[in-house]
Write a protein that holds these residues in place. Structure first.
Motif, PDB file in Angstrom:
ATOM      1  N   SER A  90      68.460  30.048   4.063  1.00 24.76           N
ATOM      2  CA  SER A  90      69.679  30.897   4.183  1.00 24.76           C
ATOM      3  C   SER A  90      70.101  31.525   2.716  1.00 24.76           C
ATOM      4  N   THR A  91      69.771  31.177   1.508  1.00 25.69           N
ATOM      5  CA  THR A  91      70.022  31.760   0.398  1.00 25.69           C
ATOM      6  C   THR A  91      68.969  32.587   0.007  1.00 25.69           C
ATOM      7  N   ALA A  92      68.101  32.817   0.436  1.00 20.55           N
ATOM      8  CA  ALA A  92      67.013  33.841   0.198  1.00 20.55           C
ATOM      9  C   ALA A  92      67.410  35.257   0.194  1.00 20.55           C
ATOM     10  N   LEU A  93      67.283  36.004  -0.733  1.00 20.42           N
ATOM     11  CA  LEU A  93      67.826  37.381  -1.105  1.00 20.42           C
ATOM     12  C   LEU A  93      66.820  38.263   0.121  1.00 20.42           C
TER      13      LEU A  93
END
Length: 321
Positions: A168-171
């Motif tokens: 979910s926090t992957a750019l």
């Protein structure tokens, strides 16, 4: 006077506020992580910032309490993080907290495996069970019992959550924003708009400068009067209520009610910088002199109250000072 802990040598104002707690605090770093790994203890991670009211409350109620401190020191490796100093850690563990509890905020309370993977999280916990809210001592006892009796289950859950947070926090790949995306965002904001008092969603209400700026651009591109109405109604309501400091200028961080009347009193640099800009943009679009006045007063407040003698700016005005 209480004996200083490891935070006494830090430079963060937030960490220094906890330097005389009886809790055996560590700053985030190899020393704490290596101890957790060698002793196979869970990590008690507490994240906050210097101007956070409820961070002060939890410190006074729990972290200065000798009994709670003994439990923490015996069963956990305790780490304190300043979210303004380590926004990278804050982003990751906030995502985990929201995934686990449904909401986030500060003080953020996260229980981690010795390798730093979260398995339980929440925000403020009182010093005893009350008003339907689990007290910190009860929570510490339950986590300790689970760690000792069902550790494999916790480790499995922590690994699954960590992978979900990582995804979910992957750019994402950088792409331009299309006009179709702008129109879709404006429609979704309209669904959340409060026609009575402006803003989006229910109380507590936070000022939404980025959303308002987007709506102004949508209005400019499409001529959509609904978008402009949402901006004007929200800016007028925020400026006329208690969220805005009618005497000194500047906006509080949020309103505890839907009408922008009762503020949560800390003032954040990033809020006021963005709000001054969006009030100025709204003045450019509407010619509304009240918007120009609020922008000017907010900038005057920042220069008068938030600028240090060396020219730099402070990040916040503390609600408790």
């Amino acid at each position: 006077m209480a004996r200083p802990n490891r935070l006494a040598t830090e430079t963060s104002p937030y960490l220094l506020q906890h330097a005389t707690n009886p809790v055996d605090w560590y700053p985030w770093g190899e020393e704490a992580l290596e101890r957790a790994a060698s002793e196979q203890k869970p990590i008690f991670l507490s994240i906050g910032y210097a101007a956070c009211h409820w961070c002060h409350v939890m410190e006074r109620e729990s972290f200065e309490d000798a009994g709670i401190a003994r439990t923490l020191n015996e069963h956990f490796v305790c780490i304190k993080v300043d979210r303004e100093e380590r926004p990278d850690l804050d982003e990751v563990y906030l995502a985990a907290t929201i995934a686990l509890s449904g909401n986030g905020g500060w003080p953020m309370t996260v229980f981690l495996t010795p390798t730093g993977e979260p398995f339980f999280a929440g925000t403020y916990f009182p010093p005893s069970d009350r008003d339907g809210r689990l007290g910190l001592p009860t929570l510490l006892a339950r986590v300790t019992e689970l760690w000792q009796g069902e550790r494999d289950t916790l480790l499995t859950q922590a690994g699954e959550l960590t992978e979900a947070v990582r995804r979910s926090t992957a750019l994402p790949e950088a792409v331009g924003v299309s006009w179709d995306s702008l129109r879709l965002a404006a429609r979704r904001l309209a669904l959340e708009f409060d026609p009575a008092f402006g803003g989006f969603g229910r109380a507590p209400k936070f000022p939404p400068p980025a959303a308002l700026s987007l709506l102004l651009r949508h209005h400019r591109q499409s001529g959509d009067e609904r978008s402009l109405h949402m901006v004007v109604r929200t800016l007028e309501a925020m400026a006329s209520g208690g969220l805005y400091d009618q005497l000194g200028g500047g906006f509080a961080r949020y309103s505890v009610d839907a009408e922008w009347l009762v503020p949560h009193f800390e003032k954040m640099l990033y809020d006021n910088a963005q709000l001054a800009e969006v009030y100025l943009e709204a003045y450019q679009v509407t010619g509304h002199m009240g918007f120009a006045r609020v922008a000017r007063e907010t900038l005057d407040y920042l220069l008068r109250e938030m600028q240090g003698p060396d020219g730099g700016f402070f990040s916040a005005t503390d609600a408790d000072s």
